[in-house]
Enzyme design. Structure first.
Site, PDB file in Angstrom:
ATOM      1  N   ARG A  25       4.870   4.292  -4.620  1.00 45.88           N
ATOM      2  CA  ARG A  25       5.705   5.376  -4.074  1.00 45.88           C
ATOM      3  C   ARG A  25       6.928   5.640  -4.959  1.00 45.88           C
ATOM      4  O   ARG A  25       7.294   6.792  -5.183  1.00 45.88           O
ATOM      5  CB  ARG A  25       6.142   5.011  -2.644  1.00 45.88           C
ATOM      6  CG  ARG A  25       5.010   5.137  -1.636  1.00 45.88           C
ATOM      7  CD  ARG A  25       5.334   4.414  -0.342  1.00 45.88           C
ATOM      8  NE  ARG A  25       4.366   4.691   0.706  1.00 45.88           N
ATOM      9  CZ  ARG A  25       3.150   4.157   0.786  1.00 45.88           C
ATOM     10  NH1 ARG A  25       2.740   3.308  -0.143  1.00 45.88           N
ATOM     11  NH2 ARG A  25       2.323   4.473   1.780  1.00 45.88           N
ATOM     12  N   GLN A 163      -3.216   7.249   3.946  1.00 42.91           N
ATOM     13  CA  GLN A 163      -2.918   7.682   2.567  1.00 42.91           C
ATOM     14  C   GLN A 163      -3.020   9.202   2.412  1.00 42.91           C
ATOM     15  O   GLN A 163      -2.344   9.779   1.561  1.00 42.91           O
ATOM     16  CB  GLN A 163      -3.857   6.975   1.588  1.00 42.91           C
ATOM     17  CG  GLN A 163      -3.589   5.466   1.530  1.00 42.91           C
ATOM     18  CD  GLN A 163      -4.648   4.676   0.781  1.00 42.91           C
ATOM     19  OE1 GLN A 163      -5.728   5.202   0.489  1.00 42.91           O
ATOM     20  NE2 GLN A 163      -4.371   3.419   0.478  1.00 42.91           N
ATOM     21  N   ASP A 303      -4.748  -4.779   5.745  1.00 45.93           N
ATOM     22  CA  ASP A 303      -4.879  -5.578   4.514  1.00 45.93           C
ATOM     23  C   ASP A 303      -4.728  -7.081   4.721  1.00 45.93           C
ATOM     24  O   ASP A 303      -5.209  -7.874   3.907  1.00 45.93           O
ATOM     25  CB  ASP A 303      -3.863  -5.112   3.457  1.00 45.93           C
ATOM     26  CG  ASP A 303      -4.180  -3.714   2.937  1.00 45.93           C
ATOM     27  OD1 ASP A 303      -5.203  -3.132   3.369  1.00 45.93           O
ATOM     28  OD2 ASP A 303      -3.406  -3.202   2.103  1.00 45.93           O
ATOM     29  N   ARG A 334     -14.803  -5.091   4.338  1.00 44.64           N
ATOM     30  CA  ARG A 334     -14.051  -6.336   4.572  1.00 44.64           C
ATOM     31  C   ARG A 334     -14.337  -6.947   5.940  1.00 44.64           C
ATOM     32  O   ARG A 334     -14.074  -8.134   6.143  1.00 44.64           O
ATOM     33  CB  ARG A 334     -12.539  -6.076   4.440  1.00 44.64           C
ATOM     34  CG  ARG A 334     -12.080  -5.959   3.013  1.00 44.64           C
ATOM     35  CD  ARG A 334     -10.571  -5.801   2.914  1.00 44.64           C
ATOM     36  NE  ARG A 334     -10.185  -5.590   1.529  1.00 44.64           N
ATOM     37  CZ  ARG A 334      -9.056  -5.017   1.152  1.00 44.64           C
ATOM     38  NH1 ARG A 334      -8.180  -4.589   2.044  1.00 44.64           N
ATOM     39  NH2 ARG A 334      -8.782  -4.862  -0.137  1.00 44.64           N
ATOM     40  N   ARG A 376      -8.552  -9.027  -2.199  1.00 45.02           N
ATOM     41  CA  ARG A 376      -8.078  -9.714  -0.987  1.00 45.02           C
ATOM     42  C   ARG A 376      -9.088 -10.753  -0.491  1.00 45.02           C
ATOM     43  O   ARG A 376      -8.703 -11.752   0.119  1.00 45.02           O
ATOM     44  CB  ARG A 376      -7.716  -8.707   0.105  1.00 45.02           C
ATOM     45  CG  ARG A 376      -6.602  -7.775  -0.356  1.00 45.02           C
ATOM     46  CD  ARG A 376      -5.716  -7.219   0.694  1.00 45.02           C
ATOM     47  NE  ARG A 376      -4.903  -6.164   0.103  1.00 45.02           N
ATOM     48  CZ  ARG A 376      -3.729  -6.368  -0.509  1.00 45.02           C
ATOM     49  NH1 ARG A 376      -3.198  -7.552  -0.569  1.00 45.02           N
ATOM     50  NH2 ARG A 376      -3.079  -5.343  -1.051  1.00 45.02           N
ATOM     51  N   LYS A 402      -6.419  -6.336  -9.458  1.00 41.87           N
ATOM     52  CA  LYS A 402      -6.196  -5.033  -8.805  1.00 41.87           C
ATOM     53  C   LYS A 402      -4.793  -4.968  -8.192  1.00 41.87           C
ATOM     54  O   LYS A 402      -4.137  -3.924  -8.234  1.00 41.87           O
ATOM     55  CB  LYS A 402      -7.263  -4.786  -7.737  1.00 41.87           C
ATOM     56  CG  LYS A 402      -7.136  -3.423  -7.059  1.00 41.87           C
ATOM     57  CD  LYS A 402      -8.280  -3.152  -6.111  1.00 41.87           C
ATOM     58  CE  LYS A 402      -8.276  -1.705  -5.626  1.00 41.87           C
ATOM     59  NZ  LYS A 402      -7.237  -1.371  -4.662  1.00 41.87           N
TER      60      LYS A 402
HETATM   61  O1  S3P Z   1      -0.210   3.659   1.732  1.00 40.59           O
HETATM   62  C1  S3P Z   1      -0.456   2.551   1.258  1.00 40.59           C
HETATM   63  O2  S3P Z   1       0.234   2.013   0.369  1.00 40.59           O
HETATM   64  C2  S3P Z   1      -1.626   1.808   1.809  1.00 40.59           C
HETATM   65  C3  S3P Z   1      -2.170   2.168   3.008  1.00 40.59           C
HETATM   66  C4  S3P Z   1      -3.252   1.396   3.674  1.00 40.59           C
HETATM   67  O3  S3P Z   1      -4.411   2.186   3.661  1.00 40.59           O
HETATM   68  P1  S3P Z   1      -4.947   2.968   4.995  1.00 40.59           P
HETATM   69  O4  S3P Z   1      -3.911   3.896   5.431  1.00 40.59           O
HETATM   70  O5  S3P Z   1      -6.180   3.611   4.517  1.00 40.59           O
HETATM   71  O6  S3P Z   1      -5.182   1.881   5.995  1.00 40.59           O
HETATM   72  C5  S3P Z   1      -3.535   0.060   2.995  1.00 40.59           C
HETATM   73  O7  S3P Z   1      -4.786  -0.437   3.396  1.00 40.59           O
HETATM   74  C6  S3P Z   1      -3.500   0.189   1.492  1.00 40.59           C
HETATM   75  O8  S3P Z   1      -3.741  -1.049   0.875  1.00 40.59           O
HETATM   76  C7  S3P Z   1      -2.144   0.661   1.020  1.00 40.59           C
HETATM   77  C1  PEP Z   2      -6.970  -1.230   0.212  1.00 43.08           C
HETATM   78  C2  PEP Z   2      -6.106  -1.522  -0.751  1.00 43.08           C
HETATM   79  O1  PEP Z   2      -5.576  -0.653  -1.655  1.00 43.08           O
HETATM   80  P1  PEP Z   2      -6.005   0.859  -1.949  1.00 43.08           P
HETATM   81  O2  PEP Z   2      -6.377   1.502  -0.656  1.00 43.08           O
HETATM   82  O3  PEP Z   2      -4.821   1.460  -2.580  1.00 43.08           O
HETATM   83  O4  PEP Z   2      -7.183   0.798  -2.893  1.00 43.08           O
HETATM   84  C3  PEP Z   2      -5.582  -2.905  -0.859  1.00 43.08           C
HETATM   85  O5  PEP Z   2      -4.704  -3.127  -1.706  1.00 43.08           O
HETATM   86  O6  PEP Z   2      -6.034  -3.801  -0.121  1.00 43.08           O
END
Ligand code: S3P
Ligand code: PEP
Length: 425
Positions: A25, A163, A303, A334, A376, A402
């Protein structure tokens, strides 16, 4: 590279790496700002590299130093034709799609691993409504977009991925008109929306949040440059918090307990299970108690669920982890993978469509497991090895890059013992 981990308790201090979510961000906001910003406390994970390259592809000048970045946003959007490789980062892809079409553009998105299988239809629907051209392939990320995002009203589901909402929140303030995002189903991963709103404020962009049901976005806003320090990552801290719950002696340095990161919930969950968070040696540690089963709602903290499930596998009683169907659309499925690993290591777990049920056992045995090419999962398996009777063999250790490239180095510093080998040796 594959690895064999010899069971050994961890002991020592670990400096928790910078938050990947906050770093994505900050890099984006600094790149959209009219001026120069510095972002301190950066670790070059593959996901963060992907976001840096994505912004560079839009023209942003980014200078990379050991653990900080200098970003000059005045050059952003200099290119209207570009290729963006998101590697395996869902955040990079879903944040960059709307940003890349703030100006009339011709963009080609690619990615690897499972990224092409993770949902994007929320954006395709917007493209259809706004006559934005797009062409994509099923299952592999190879997406062409041609056009320009327009201000307006956006109906977005809250239970696919937050996201999409974050991506729009970054892009819409830059458009000429005003916009409104309406959330059409229960909002999950809400903490990540808070992180987005917090970072936007930091860079001078204001969004009206109507109780997470509607977001009102005034167009024509200007991102202001800013120097920013990225705080420690609670999603990564969760591995060491669970390690503590399992009797390892690990002190975590750098945690901000007033964070907006939703994955701080790891502490509440472990406390509910009988552990205690204590301040120790300028850091924090989870002090183990008699682990007891509880009911866990995973909708807001997807996560941390694989590693939390590990603690549940060694708790007294039966744990239900609910509302976790979205774990299936991460780097691997997962939900299935976590259940499979617990069973392979000698625990007892069962998978349901949207939940897992874990019957606690006294000890885990060890054995061969897959990382599913998911950072993870590999890190959870490493923590599991510390309480197994026998060795744990993992097929691919490098997938941790990653999000946490220094994970194995930290694991060794804490006394973890492993040997690497080529699969097939
Ligand atoms: O906005 C972010 O930084 C994230 C949002 C989450 O995704 P979801 O909104 O799809 O759960 C999370 O699982 C990902 O690792 C990071
Ligand atoms: C899901 C993950 O990241 P992203 O969605 O950004 O791939 C994560 O870091 O576990």
């Amino acid at each position: 590279m594959a690895m064999t981990i010899t069971p050994k308790k961890l002991k020592g201090k670990v400096n928790v790496p910078p938050s990947k979510s906050m770093a994505h961000r900050a890099i984006i906001c600094a790149s959209l700002a009219r001026g120069k910003s510095i972002i301190r406390h950066i670790e070059y994970s593959k996901d963060i590299e992907a976001t840096i390259s994505a912004m560079k592809a839009l023209g942003t000048m980014i200078f990379q130093y050991d653990d900080y970045l200098e970003i000059d946003g005045t050059t952003t959007f200099m290119r209207n034709m570009c290729d963006i490789d998101c590697h395996e980062s869902g955040s990079t892809l879903r944040f960059m799609v709307p940003i890349s079409i703030v100006c009339e553009a011709n963009v080609h998105f690619t990615g690897q691993g499972r990224l092409g299988k993770r949902p994007l239809d929320v954006y395709y629907k917007i493209f259809d409504q706004q006559n934005i051209g797009y062409l994509y392939q099923e299952d592999v990320l190879d997406l062409y977009i041609k056009g320009r995002l327009k201000a307006g009203e956006f109906e977005i589901p809250g239970d696919v991925s937050s996201q999409f909402i974050s991506g729009l929140l970054f892009a819409l303030p830059l458009l000429d008109g005003n916009s409104k995002i309406m959330i059409t189903s229960p909002l999950e991963s809400k903490g990540y929306i808070d992180l987005t709103l917090q970072m936007l404020e930091q860079y001078g962009v204001h969004i009206e949040n109507k109780n997470y049901q509607e977001f009102i976005i005034h167009g024509g806003q200007i991102y202001q440059p800013c120097d920013y320090y990225v705080e420690a990552d609670f999603s990564q801290a969760a591995f060491y918090l669970v390690a503590g719950a399992l009797g390892n002696d690990v002190v975590l340095e750098g945690l901000n307990l007033s964070t907006h990161q939703g994955d701080k919930e790891a502490i509440d969950i472990l406390e509910r299970m009988g552990c205690q968070l204590i301040a120790k040696n300028d850091g924090y540690q989870i002090y183990p108690g008699i682990l007891t089963a509880t009911t866990i709602d995973g909708s807001q903290c997807p996560d941390i669920i694989p590693v939390i499930a590990l603690a549940c596998a060694l708790s007294e009683g039966v744990t239900h982890i609910e509302n976790i169907g979205r774990l299936r659309i991460k780097e691997c499925d997962r939900l299935s993978a976590t259940v499979e690993v617990i069973n392979q290591l000698g625990g007892i777990a069962k998978e349901e469509e949207n939940a897992m049920i874990i019957e606690g056992v006294k000890t885990l045995q060890g054995g061969k497991v897959s990382s599913y090419n998911d950072h993870r999962m590999a890190m959870m398996e490493a923590i599991a090895s510390t309480v197994c009777h026998h060795q744990v063999v993992i097929d691919n250790k490098d997938c941790v890059e990653k999000s946490y490239p220094s994970f194995w180095e930290h694991f060794e510093m804490l006394g973890g013992v492993y040997d690497e080998f080529f699969m097939g040796d």
